[in-house]
Design a protein around this motif. Structure first.
Motif, mmCIF file in Angstrom:
data_model
loop_
_atom_site.group_PDB
_atom_site.id
_atom_site.type_symbol
_atom_site.label_atom_id
_atom_site.label_comp_id
_atom_site.label_asym_id
_atom_site.label_seq_id
_atom_site.Cartn_x
_atom_site.Cartn_y
_atom_site.Cartn_z
ATOM 1 N N ALA A 64 -25.976 -14.459 -54.530
ATOM 2 C CA ALA A 64 -25.773 -13.013 -54.460
ATOM 3 C C ALA A 64 -27.031 -12.319 -54.926
ATOM 4 O O ALA A 64 -27.731 -12.789 -55.832
ATOM 5 C CB ALA A 64 -24.581 -12.595 -55.335
ATOM 6 N N SER A 65 -27.327 -11.208 -54.274
ATOM 7 C CA SER A 65 -28.506 -10.411 -54.614
ATOM 8 C C SER A 65 -28.087 -8.977 -54.874
ATOM 9 O O SER A 65 -27.161 -8.465 -54.233
ATOM 10 C CB SER A 65 -29.536 -10.458 -53.485
ATOM 11 O OG SER A 65 -28.982 -9.886 -52.310
ATOM 12 N N VAL A 66 -28.770 -8.344 -55.815
ATOM 13 C CA VAL A 66 -28.522 -6.955 -56.183
ATOM 14 C C VAL A 66 -29.816 -6.191 -56.010
ATOM 15 O O VAL A 66 -30.838 -6.542 -56.610
ATOM 16 C CB VAL A 66 -28.011 -6.828 -57.630
ATOM 17 C CG1 VAL A 66 -27.776 -5.360 -57.984
ATOM 18 C CG2 VAL A 66 -26.743 -7.620 -57.824
ATOM 19 N N SER A 67 -29.802 -5.162 -55.179
ATOM 20 C CA SER A 67 -30.965 -4.315 -54.934
ATOM 21 C C SER A 67 -30.783 -3.001 -55.669
ATOM 22 O O SER A 67 -29.675 -2.443 -55.724
ATOM 23 C CB SER A 67 -31.143 -4.066 -53.436
ATOM 24 O OG SER A 67 -31.303 -5.295 -52.756
ATOM 25 N N ILE A 68 -31.873 -2.499 -56.197
ATOM 26 C CA ILE A 68 -31.782 -1.329 -57.076
ATOM 27 C C ILE A 68 -31.733 -0.019 -56.306
ATOM 28 O O ILE A 68 -31.314 1.003 -56.838
ATOM 29 C CB ILE A 68 -32.965 -1.309 -58.062
ATOM 30 C CG1 ILE A 68 -34.294 -1.279 -57.293
ATOM 31 C CG2 ILE A 68 -32.899 -2.486 -58.994
ATOM 32 C CD1 ILE A 68 -35.497 -1.162 -58.202
#
Length: 750
Positions: A553-557
């Motif tokens: 999983a990736s979280v972009s700001i």
């Protein structure tokens, strides 16, 4: 007054000829009234007074009767003698017919006079006593007046009614066991004994318990009787048909004159209205005597100082001051004087002058009472050391990192680091776009990759059969394979990242694009697989893997609602798990044991079940802005750090509130990490220090986790207000790797 009985001859003859019936045989019974109550009364001895005969023609022949009165007196005397003889004979005959017991005459011990007493009636064995009244005739009075007396009241004859013998509680309990009718008896306070209840009384009690009417014959559904409805039942109003008087609606002129007279007197001042009484008085509070039920009583007022020998009008000689002492006392300020007075000696009490300091002393006394404390405060003598919790010694909790063994420099801020699953390699990235691979044991740098954009995050794949890591830059995820891998591992890694046969495309199209370079151009310098996130997603601030290594999983700001993406490597597919997210997502984590997913916004942490697609729990850490988060390897505990210097420990099996809140940093917390195998976790902050904690979690649910601070590691410099940005543990050793804003990546060993 007793009227003598006078009867004519005709009446006597009529009575003699009348037959003797049943009633006439009992006319000589002597019946006492209730008021007499067996006491001595004047009885008629069976005689019946006869009223004088009324003659209707007495008025006409009154004169004749007066003339014949002298002649009749002789006949009346003869008749009276005959009546006396007959009465004496009848008394003897009636004694045999008397149904009441014969009374006897005794002398009263109180009045000293004779009184007639009847013997008590003794009922036979088959007589019915159910209609007898209670022997206690004290009336409706409080029965507790007889608690200390041997009797409980008095009967009809004034004799004491003694209390029946009653055993203790055990005896009464045994009586209830042996007596089957004990449950239908009730205690009578007047008789001080248990009396059985009748069937009618039991029926009334049962009806009352069932909330029914006590009357068994009461019918709540009986037909309504119309009392004022129907022919001839109409209520006529008014009750009288008389015309209403005129005075009821015409004002009275006399009342008008009287009222006007009072009004003129008020106007002229001859009648003054009642003045309102001034009942307001200055409030006085007895502060030394009032008692409150909710507070402790006040302390007693301080007593005034008792006079000493020097204040006497004739003190001893040793208390009298000399001239030097008197002069020194006068020169001293009043606040510094030992005494407020100078002792004087007088030969007699009548020569003592008036006390000139009386008003001042009274004022000082009132001031003392006003300023004196009226609340008693208990002072606690507690040793401060006893308030400190008893924790085990840090030496007994080794191993844990204590010193810095290696330092790998970067030209820019070392924002992100990651350790390989075997704990031998570390990959670190900085804001200049440089990613370095080096060994943990010796710090030798093996490879560098240069990207044109800033590095947001790096993360190793948790699988042990393949070796590769992911680097997150602006809108792109790069899958890199480190050099010098064994051929079998390299071939398996390449087959997973770039399979010869691509999986079928998913039914739902995704804005995330997967691209693989051709096998002819594969090299260690380029990424073998690239994932292009949607445009304007921003820099991936976090990359986290599932424990099996197939999902990440990736979280972009800067992506807003599309900040979270879950990628599956085997299917080469990406999807957004949330259509709408409450708040701005900061961090995400996979549960190590369950199909659960943690999502941290600025103030809340939500736990979702991915298989059931529902929200399980919302954690409330009470942090203004969440900055870091990590889950324990057991999956039952979670730690959350924030920019407001708080570190919250959650027990996921208990409440949604923190189990414990730790405040060991002076500035914002940047990173948290649990050790995979050792009971350790670390926290880093912008104050440039790293806190090492011992965190032991027990399998027994009744035992609380043991959290002990062990060590403070200092080795990073604070640059531009930023300190240690990220910390990671080595999986096989109690070693810690930290990256700071000063560009240094340090290795801390035990």
């Amino acid at each position: 007054m007793i009227v003598p009985a006078r009867s004519s001859k005709k009446r006597r003859q009529h009575n003699e000829n009348e037959p003797l019936g049943v009633f006439s045989e009992a006319i000589d019974m002597e019946m006492l009234s209730d008021e007499e109550n067996g006491e001595e009364v004047e009885s008629d001895n069976g005689d019946v007074d006869e009223f004088p005969e009324i003659d209707a023609g007495s008025d006409e022949s009154s004169e004749k009767d007066e003339n014949d009165e002298s002649g009749d007196e002789d006949e009346d005397e003869d008749e009276d003698e005959e009546d006396e003889v007959n009465r004496e004979g009848s008394d003897d005959s009636h004694e045999e017919l008397r149904i009441f017991p014969k009374a006897k005459t005794i002398v009263s011990g109180i009045t000293g006079q004779e009184k007639r007493v009847y013997p008590e009636i003794e009922p036979e064995y088959d007589s019915d006593s159910s209609t007898e009244d209670t022997p206690n005739r004290v009336g409706d009075i409080p029965m507790h007046w007889y608690d200390d007396l041997p009797h409980v009241g008095y009967d009809m004859d004034g004799k004491r009614v003694l209390k029946p013998a009653r055993g203790d509680e055990l005896d009464r309990f045994l009586e209830t066991v042996e007596d089957p009718n004990s449950w239908i008896s009730a205690f009578d306070k007047t008789a001080q004994a248990d009396k059985p209840l009748t069937a009618q009384e039991l029926d009334i009690i049962q009806r009352l318990y069932a909330n029914e009417n006590p009357d068994a014959n009461y019918d709540p559904y009986e037909p309504l009787t119309e009392w004022f409805t129907g022919q001839g039942k109409e209520e006529i109003m008014p009750l009288t048909a008389a015309p209403e008087p005129k005075r009821r609606w015409v004002p009275s002129k006399w009342e008008h004159k009287k009222v006007m007279k009072i009004v003129r007197a008020i106007r002229q001042g001859r009648i003054l209205p009642n003045k309102a009484k001034n009942t307001s008085q200055p409030p006085f509070y007895a502060i030394w005597s009032d008692t409150s039920p909710s507070h402790a009583p006040p302390l007693p007022a301080p007593k005034p100082r008792l006079p000493s020998n020097s204040e006497s009008y004739n003190p001893p000689e040793e208390y009298l001051p000399s001239e030097e002492d008197r002069k020194q006392w006068e020169e001293t300020d009043p606040e510094d004087r030992e005494r407020d007075y100078i002792p004087h000696k007088y030969s007699a009490l009548r020569l003592v002058p008036g006390y000139d300091r009386f008003i001042k002393d009274r004022f000082n006394r009132q001031l003392d009472l006003y300023m004196a404390p009226r609340v008693q405060r208990v002072k606690l003598n507690i040793d401060p050391n006893s308030l400190i919790p008893k924790l085990p010694s840090p030496n007994s909790l080794k191993p844990y990192p204590t010193y810095r063994s290696l330092q790998v420099p970067h030209r820019n801020m070392a924002r992100c680091i990651s350790v390989s699953p075997d704990g031998a390699w570390v990959v670190s990235g900085d804001e200049g776009g440089v990613v370095g691979l080096w060994e943990v044991n010796v710090g030798r740098e093996v490879k560098k990759w240069k990207f044109n954009k800033k590095i947001g995050s790096v993360e190793w794949c948790p699988r042990t059969d393949v070796i590769y890591f992911v680097v997150g830059t602006e809108d792109v995820l790069h899958f890199l394979i480190p050099p010098n891998l064994p051929p079998s591992v390299l071939q398996l890694t390449q087959s997973i990242l770039a399979p010869s046969t691509l999986p079928p495309a998913p039914e739902a199209p995704s804005p995330v694009k997967w691209s693989t370079s051709s096998s002819n151009t594969w090299s260690d310098d380029d990424a073998i697989l690239t994932v292009h996130l949607p445009p304007s997603s921003g820099l991936p601030s976090q990359i986290t893997w599932h424990r099996r290594g197939d999902y990440l999983a990736s979280v972009s700001i800067g992506a807003g609602q599309g900040a979270v993406w879950i990628h599956q490597v085997s299917r080469r597919h990406s999807q957004a798990p949330f259509k709408k997210v409450r708040g701005k997502v900061q961090l995400v984590l996979f549960h190590p044991m369950k199909p659960c997913f943690f999502v941290a916004t600025q103030q809340y942490v939500r736990m979702y079940n991915l298989s059931e697609q529902k929200l399980l729990k919302t954690l409330q850490p009470g942090i203004k802005w969440i900055s870091s988060m990590d889950v324990h390897p057991s999956g039952d505990h979670l730690i959350v750090g924030g920019y407001d210097r708080k570190l919250c420990w959650f027990d996921l099996e208990l409440s949604d509130k923190p189990y414990k809140v730790l405040r060991y940093h002076t500035r914002a917390i940047r990173s948290l990490h649990f050790h995979p195998t050792y009971p350790l976790f670390a926290s880093s902050s912008d104050d440039g220090v790293i806190q090492i904690f011992h965190a032991r979690v027990y399998n027994d649910l009744m035992t609380d986790p043991l959290i002990v601070p062990l060590k403070i590691l200092r080795g990073h410099e604070v640059t531009k207000g930023l300190g240690v940005l990220q910390v990671k543990w080595c999986s096989r050793h109690p070693w810690l790797i930290s990256g700071g804003a000063d560009g240094a990546v340090n290795v801390w060993c035990s």
